[in-house]
Structures are given as C-alpha cells and as structure tokens.
Design a protein around this motif. Structure first.
Motif, PDB file in Angstrom:
ATOM      1  N   VAL A  21       0.824  -1.215   0.000  1.00 51.78           N
ATOM      2  CA  VAL A  21       0.000   0.000   0.000  1.00 51.78           C
ATOM      3  C   VAL A  21       0.860   1.268   0.000  1.00 51.78           C
ATOM      4  N   ALA A  22       1.800   1.367   0.934  1.00 52.90           N
ATOM      5  CA  ALA A  22       2.567   2.609   1.084  1.00 52.90           C
ATOM      6  C   ALA A  22       3.528   2.847  -0.077  1.00 52.90           C
ATOM      7  N   ARG A  23       4.173   1.800  -0.571  1.00 49.60           N
ATOM      8  CA  ARG A  23       5.121   1.990  -1.678  1.00 49.60           C
ATOM      9  C   ARG A  23       4.441   2.513  -2.940  1.00 49.60           C
ATOM     10  N   PRO A  24       3.297   1.942  -3.361  1.00 47.41           N
ATOM     11  CA  PRO A  24       2.634   2.507  -4.543  1.00 47.41           C
ATOM     12  C   PRO A  24       2.178   3.955  -4.338  1.00 47.41           C
ATOM     13  N   ILE A  25       1.702   4.276  -3.148  1.00 47.54           N
ATOM     14  CA  ILE A  25       1.291   5.656  -2.870  1.00 47.54           C
ATOM     15  C   ILE A  25       2.506   6.578  -2.940  1.00 47.54           C
ATOM     16  N   ALA A  26       3.613   6.146  -2.351  1.00 48.91           N
ATOM     17  CA  ALA A  26       4.839   6.950  -2.403  1.00 48.91           C
ATOM     18  C   ALA A  26       5.300   7.120  -3.846  1.00 48.91           C
ATOM     19  N   GLY A  27       5.134   6.087  -4.655  1.00 48.75           N
ATOM     20  CA  GLY A  27       5.494   6.193  -6.067  1.00 48.75           C
ATOM     21  C   GLY A  27       4.645   7.203  -6.800  1.00 48.75           C
ATOM     22  N   MET A  28       3.343   7.228  -6.490  1.00 48.32           N
ATOM     23  CA  MET A  28       2.454   8.200  -7.131  1.00 48.32           C
ATOM     24  C   MET A  28       2.778   9.626  -6.699  1.00 48.32           C
ATOM     25  N   LEU A  29       3.246   9.774  -5.464  1.00 47.62           N
ATOM     26  CA  LEU A  29       3.558  11.105  -4.938  1.00 47.62           C
ATOM     27  C   LEU A  29       4.967  11.565  -5.270  1.00 47.62           C
ATOM     28  N   SER A  30       5.785  10.685  -5.837  1.00 48.75           N
ATOM     29  CA  SER A  30       7.211  10.989  -6.002  1.00 48.75           C
ATOM     30  C   SER A  30       7.486  12.204  -6.886  1.00 48.75           C
ATOM     31  N   ASP A  31       6.571  12.547  -7.781  1.00 50.01           N
ATOM     32  CA  ASP A  31       6.792  13.723  -8.623  1.00 50.01           C
ATOM     33  C   ASP A  31       6.695  15.025  -7.835  1.00 50.01           C
ATOM     34  N   THR A  32       5.867  15.030  -6.791  1.00 49.62           N
ATOM     35  CA  THR A  32       5.648  16.268  -6.041  1.00 49.62           C
ATOM     36  C   THR A  32       6.219  16.223  -4.628  1.00 49.62           C
ATOM     37  N   GLU A  34       8.870  14.147  -2.012  1.00 54.09           N
ATOM     38  CA  GLU A  34       9.928  13.155  -1.869  1.00 54.09           C
ATOM     39  C   GLU A  34       9.831  12.511  -0.493  1.00 54.09           C
ATOM     40  N   LEU A  35       9.626  11.206  -0.460  1.00 49.54           N
ATOM     41  CA  LEU A  35       9.540  10.473   0.796  1.00 49.54           C
ATOM     42  C   LEU A  35      10.801   9.652   0.994  1.00 49.54           C
ATOM     43  N   ALA A  36      11.366   9.742   2.177  1.00 45.41           N
ATOM     44  CA  ALA A  36      12.536   8.924   2.507  1.00 45.41           C
ATOM     45  C   ALA A  36      12.068   7.500   2.798  1.00 45.41           C
ATOM     46  N   GLU A  37      12.992   6.557   2.695  1.00 44.27           N
ATOM     47  CA  GLU A  37      12.667   5.148   2.918  1.00 44.27           C
ATOM     48  C   GLU A  37      12.071   4.929   4.318  1.00 44.27           C
ATOM     49  N   GLY A  38      12.575   5.629   5.298  1.00 41.34           N
ATOM     50  CA  GLY A  38      12.083   5.487   6.664  1.00 41.34           C
ATOM     51  C   GLY A  38      10.679   6.036   6.877  1.00 41.34           C
ATOM     52  N   GLU A  39      10.211   6.832   5.950  1.00 43.29           N
ATOM     53  CA  GLU A  39       8.881   7.422   6.092  1.00 43.29           C
ATOM     54  C   GLU A  39       7.772   6.530   5.548  1.00 43.29           C
ATOM     55  N   LEU A  40       8.128   5.437   4.895  1.00 44.97           N
ATOM     56  CA  LEU A  40       7.106   4.541   4.358  1.00 44.97           C
ATOM     57  C   LEU A  40       6.263   3.927   5.467  1.00 44.97           C
TER      58      LEU A  40
END
Length: 93
Positions: A21-32, A34-40
C-alpha cells in the motif's frame, strides 16, 4: 470499544501495509513529494488509521481518543509485549 479494537488491529497490520500500500502511494507522490525510505512506515500507519476511521464511521463507533490509543498500542504492541515479558523475567530471576 469496537472502535478501539478496529484501531488496535489497524496499528498492528501497519508493517504489512508498508509494501503493498505505502510503496505505490509513495510512487504516485514521487513527482511532487519526496519520501525517505524510513517514512514509508509512517505513511502505512496513516493509511491504516484512515481506514480505521472510515470503518468506525461506518459502524458509528469509537472516539478520536480511542482511535489514537488503539492505533498506538497496535503499532507498538509487540514491543510492549516483549518489554513486559522481560520485566517479568527480571522480576522472577
């Protein structure tokens, strides 16, 4: 009480939501954003608590305080359990 249990479960399943769940959401948000690995894990917890809030709303149960405490205990539940076990072992021995 049912709302507390929903939040407790939501906090407990947070690690399981991190990958699917979190990785795909982070991928969708990556353009706007930036999430660090620890924030997943934090993102997964937020998603779990949103789901818990929606379920509590559907079932008309729970209060914000019970959701917060239930989520926290669910998230840290295994650590608290190990701490309690160590405390009992130290007390006996």
């Amino acid at each position: 009480m049912f709302g507390f249990l929903i939040a407790l479960i939501a906090g407990g399943v947070t690690p399981m939501l991190e990958g699917p769940v979190a990785r795909p959401i982070a991928g969708m948000l990556s353009d706007t954003i930036e999430l660090a690995e620890g924030e997943l894990r934090t993102l997964a917890f937020m998603v779990a608590m949103i789901i818990a809030g929606v379920l509590c709303s559907v079932f008309s149960t729970g209060t914000p305080l019970s959701l917060a405490i239930g989520g926290m205990l669910g998230y840290f539940g295994m650590r608290l359990l190990r701490w309690g076990q160590r405390a009992l072992e130290n007390r006996k021995g």
